[in-house]
Design a protein around this motif. Structure first.
Motif, PDB file in Angstrom:
ATOM      1  N   GLU A  27       0.806  -1.219   0.000  1.00 15.79           N
ATOM      2  CA  GLU A  27       0.000   0.000   0.000  1.00 15.79           C
ATOM      3  C   GLU A  27       0.846   1.279   0.000  1.00 15.79           C
ATOM      4  O   GLU A  27       0.335   2.367  -0.233  1.00 15.79           O
ATOM      5  CB  GLU A  27      -0.982   0.019   1.183  1.00 15.79           C
ATOM      6  CG  GLU A  27      -0.340   0.060   2.553  1.00 15.79           C
ATOM      7  CD  GLU A  27       0.082  -1.303   3.084  1.00 15.79           C
ATOM      8  OE1 GLU A  27       0.615  -1.335   4.207  1.00 15.79           O
ATOM      9  OE2 GLU A  27      -0.108  -2.319   2.400  1.00 15.79           O
ATOM     10  N   ALA A  28       2.129   1.159   0.259  1.00 11.42           N
ATOM     11  CA  ALA A  28       3.030   2.324   0.256  1.00 11.42           C
ATOM     12  C   ALA A  28       4.382   1.880  -0.303  1.00 11.42           C
ATOM     13  O   ALA A  28       5.289   1.513   0.443  1.00 11.42           O
ATOM     14  CB  ALA A  28       3.189   2.882   1.666  1.00 11.42           C
ATOM     15  N   ARG A  29       4.497   1.887  -1.624  1.00 12.32           N
ATOM     16  CA  ARG A  29       5.701   1.390  -2.297  1.00 12.32           C
ATOM     17  C   ARG A  29       6.934   2.218  -1.956  1.00 12.32           C
ATOM     18  O   ARG A  29       6.854   3.411  -1.696  1.00 12.32           O
ATOM     19  CB  ARG A  29       5.506   1.399  -3.814  1.00 12.32           C
ATOM     20  CG  ARG A  29       4.477   0.404  -4.281  1.00 12.32           C
ATOM     21  CD  ARG A  29       4.944  -0.983  -3.975  1.00 12.32           C
ATOM     22  NE  ARG A  29       4.122  -1.980  -4.647  1.00 12.32           N
ATOM     23  CZ  ARG A  29       4.360  -3.250  -4.535  1.00 12.32           C
ATOM     24  NH1 ARG A  29       5.339  -3.686  -3.797  1.00 12.32           N
ATOM     25  NH2 ARG A  29       3.597  -4.111  -5.156  1.00 12.32           N
ATOM     26  N   GLY A  30       8.087   1.552  -2.002  1.00  5.09           N
ATOM     27  CA  GLY A  30       9.348   2.202  -1.693  1.00  5.09           C
ATOM     28  C   GLY A  30       9.984   2.858  -2.910  1.00  5.09           C
ATOM     29  O   GLY A  30       9.394   2.954  -3.985  1.00  5.09           O
ATOM     30  N   VAL A  31      11.211   3.296  -2.745  1.00  5.68           N
ATOM     31  CA  VAL A  31      11.938   4.039  -3.765  1.00  5.68           C
ATOM     32  C   VAL A  31      12.074   3.252  -5.067  1.00  5.68           C
ATOM     33  O   VAL A  31      11.850   3.795  -6.154  1.00  5.68           O
ATOM     34  CB  VAL A  31      13.337   4.432  -3.232  1.00  5.68           C
ATOM     35  CG1 VAL A  31      14.192   5.052  -4.310  1.00  5.68           C
ATOM     36  CG2 VAL A  31      13.203   5.382  -2.052  1.00  5.68           C
ATOM     37  N   ASN A  32      12.438   1.985  -4.992  1.00  9.44           N
ATOM     38  CA  ASN A  32      12.625   1.179  -6.212  1.00  9.44           C
ATOM     39  C   ASN A  32      11.364   1.149  -7.070  1.00  9.44           C
ATOM     40  O   ASN A  32      11.420   1.413  -8.276  1.00  9.44           O
ATOM     41  CB  ASN A  32      13.020  -0.258  -5.870  1.00  9.44           C
ATOM     42  CG  ASN A  32      14.410  -0.367  -5.315  1.00  9.44           C
ATOM     43  OD1 ASN A  32      15.241   0.508  -5.509  1.00  9.44           O
ATOM     44  ND2 ASN A  32      14.674  -1.447  -4.610  1.00  9.44           N
ATOM     45  N   TYR A  33      10.242   0.808  -6.474  1.00  3.92           N
ATOM     46  CA  TYR A  33       8.998   0.689  -7.227  1.00  3.92           C
ATOM     47  C   TYR A  33       8.536   2.037  -7.770  1.00  3.92           C
ATOM     48  O   TYR A  33       8.055   2.139  -8.896  1.00  3.92           O
ATOM     49  CB  TYR A  33       7.900   0.063  -6.354  1.00  3.92           C
ATOM     50  CG  TYR A  33       8.169  -1.378  -6.022  1.00  3.92           C
ATOM     51  CD1 TYR A  33       7.900  -2.378  -6.945  1.00  3.92           C
ATOM     52  CD2 TYR A  33       8.708  -1.740  -4.793  1.00  3.92           C
ATOM     53  CE1 TYR A  33       8.154  -3.703  -6.655  1.00  3.92           C
ATOM     54  CE2 TYR A  33       8.968  -3.058  -4.490  1.00  3.92           C
ATOM     55  CZ  TYR A  33       8.679  -4.041  -5.426  1.00  3.92           C
ATOM     56  OH  TYR A  33       8.940  -5.349  -5.131  1.00  3.92           O
ATOM     57  N   ARG A  34       8.668   3.099  -6.961  1.00  8.32           N
ATOM     58  CA  ARG A  34       8.240   4.426  -7.419  1.00  8.32           C
ATOM     59  C   ARG A  34       9.110   4.935  -8.555  1.00  8.32           C
ATOM     60  O   ARG A  34       8.619   5.555  -9.503  1.00  8.32           O
ATOM     61  CB  ARG A  34       8.215   5.407  -6.257  1.00  8.32           C
ATOM     62  CG  ARG A  34       7.076   5.087  -5.277  1.00  8.32           C
ATOM     63  CD  ARG A  34       6.976   6.096  -4.176  1.00  8.32           C
ATOM     64  NE  ARG A  34       8.164   5.991  -3.331  1.00  8.32           N
ATOM     65  CZ  ARG A  34       8.620   6.953  -2.563  1.00  8.32           C
ATOM     66  NH1 ARG A  34       8.023   8.118  -2.526  1.00  8.32           N
ATOM     67  NH2 ARG A  34       9.679   6.762  -1.818  1.00  8.32           N
ATOM     68  N   ALA A  35      10.422   4.667  -8.491  1.00  9.83           N
ATOM     69  CA  ALA A  35      11.327   5.099  -9.564  1.00  9.83           C
ATOM     70  C   ALA A  35      10.996   4.368 -10.870  1.00  9.83           C
ATOM     71  O   ALA A  35      10.931   4.991 -11.942  1.00  9.83           O
ATOM     72  CB  ALA A  35      12.775   4.853  -9.167  1.00  9.83           C
TER      73      ALA A  35
END
Length: 67
Positions: A27-35
């Motif tokens: 429910e709150a993706r980290g840096v890798n997924y958002r990038a």
């Protein structure tokens, strides 16, 4: 997207939240997924003017032993 190579690196003490920062939760993706999400969105937005090719190199030192 504009010709730069990048590396995302997390460094810190054990238990300080590196994995959580990089991967996050569903429910709150980290840096890798958002990038990656941002890269693919940009590719779609620019598809009429640019063609992008994505490559994700990797290696597995144990692979020859497994075959």
């Amino acid at each position: 997207m504009d010709g730069y190579n990048i590396c995302i690196f997390a460094y810190g003490q054990t238990g300080s939240g590196k994995t959580h920062t990089m991967e996050g939760r569903s429910e709150a993706r980290g840096v890798n997924y958002r990038a990656l999400d941002m890269l693919f969105r940009l590719a779609v937005e620019r598809r009429t003017s640019m063609k992008y090719e994505f490559k994700v190199p990797g290696s597995c030192p144990a692979l020859p032993q497994l075959m």
